[in-house]
Write an enzyme that holds these catalytic residues in place. Structure first.
Site: not given
Length: 410
Positions: A358, A277
């Protein structure tokens, strides 16, 4: 062009959109029983995989029934000149264009709720209950409906009223003022949604001191990310499914963790999810999405301004008196193919951003913890691990689990 011709174009768009969706759904459903890829075989044991297949098939069948019902009702409403009678009904109470539009859309929303509420109730208390996801009560369900309807009426009605007022005062230039209004509203909601809207539905509590908070703060300091607001939301009162999200900017930015996420994952896995995030924030994805949304809104409003006053739009729906609200309905359907194309682009960018987030988590924390967290979350939500590529392209805002793991291991 004749109004009748435009009417049949509108009906054709509705039918073609439904058919395309069903083709994609069918392709995806054919993949439900595919063998799991080697990298994903440890996600489910045999019993859990059978349960996930059953959940996918049950959900797909219900989705097909729901979309069929709503599409048929929509087309029938067009064929019986429903908008003409609804417009006449609204005008029987007032001649004020803003009030006519509010009554018009108010009845549409009410009718939509009458149709959707039983379907939503069945989905929650039958399907989700059967597979162990539902934790909501009937009281929470109906209170959510009432609150959601109230917010829609208050905010949606307010914005619609201002947009029509702009249209009355400035004519075709209304789109500029409407664009400014929507852009300001979007920014405001992005900043304060967690403080103003979320508390109406969920309780948010600051994350308590302990190992998890210490590890999160340690990671945030490492990557130069200032975070003073870490909250836990009681998502478990509605569902067992887990989530985490980032919201706001500057002093208003906060990270929100579902209590189910904290229950399902260990500390390292939760930090890995948060690293992902934070990656969205660091890579400016939130800013890109906000700006893109505002630009697309401006483009849509500009195109709307070129056609909304055309009598042809109203006449195509059987209404003799041109009006903003009737033009808006017709335009919304005629514009939907363009909206689908822009939606495909935004989904593509979203999937690209997920890879980047990611990679940020992999580079600044570790990939293995993120991989195990993704597998656990997929298992606990009985996710479809073998979706059809065409379905992914059209509907997925995230890469598939296999694609994400392959990227993280590369």
């Amino acid at each position: 062009m004749q109004p009748t011709t435009l009417f049949y174009i509108i009906i054709s768009i509705l039918i073609i959109s439904f058919v395309i969706d069903k083709i994609l759904d069918t392709l995806n459903e054919r993949c439900f029983d595919d063998e799991l890829p080697e990298k994903l075989k440890d996600v489910y044991d045999e019993e859990a995989y059978k349960k996930s297949q059953s959940y996918k098939k049950t959900s797909a069948k219900f989705s097909n029934i729901t979309s069929f019902i709503t599409t048929i009702l929509t087309i029938v409403f067009f064929l019986v000149d429903g908008f003409k009678y609804l417009d006449a009904f609204a005008r029987s109470y007032t001649d004020n264009p803003i009030l006519v539009a509010l009554i018009f859309f108010g009845v549409i929303i009410l009718g939509s709720e009458i149709v959707s509420t039983p379907l939503s109730y069945y989905s929650t208390f039958v399907i989700e209950e059967k597979f162990g996801f539902n934790k909501s009560t009937k009281k929470i369900f109906f209170l959510d409906k009432i609150k959601g309807l109230f917010i829609s009426v208050l905010l949606g009605g307010g914005i619609l009223s201002l947009v029509i007022w702009f249209y009355q005062v400035t004519g075709k230039n209304f789109w500029i003022y409407a664009w400014i209004l929507v852009a300001a509203f979007s920014l405001f909601i992005n900043m304060f949604h967690a403080k103003l809207i979320v508390p109406l539905f969920n309780k948010q509590s600051p994350l308590e001191d302990g190992e998890l908070k210490t590890e999160i703060e340690k990671y945030a300091k490492k990557v130069g990310f200032t975070i003073n607001n870490i909250f836990v939301i009681d998502g478990s009162k509605r569902s067992t499914k887990a989530n985490a999200y980032f919201s706001g900017f500057g002093a208003q930015k906060r990270i929100t963790l579902y209590d189910t996420l904290i229950n399902d994952l260990n500390t390292k896995e939760i930090v890995a999810v948060l690293a992902h995030e934070v990656g969205h924030y660091k890579r400016k994805h939130i800013i890109f999405n906000l700006i893109s949304s505002i630009l697309l809104t401006g483009f849509t409003l500009f195109i709307l301004s070129l056609f909304v006053s055309s009598p042809l739009l109203s006449e195509a729906l059987g209404v003799s008196t041109p009006s903003f609200h009737i033009g808006l309905i017709a335009f919304g359907i005629l514009y939907s193919p363009i909206s689908e194309v822009t939606g495909l682009f935004m989904n593509y960018m979203s999937r690209k951003f997920e890879y980047q987030a990611d990679n940020f988590a992999k580079d600044t924390f570790e990939s293995e913890a993120l991989i195990t967290s993704l597998k656990k979350l997929s298992k606990n939500s009985l996710s479809n691990l073998t979706p059809h590529p065409a379905f992914v392209f059209a509907h997925f805002s995230h890469p598939t689990l296999l694609q994400r793991i392959t990227n993280l291991e590369s």
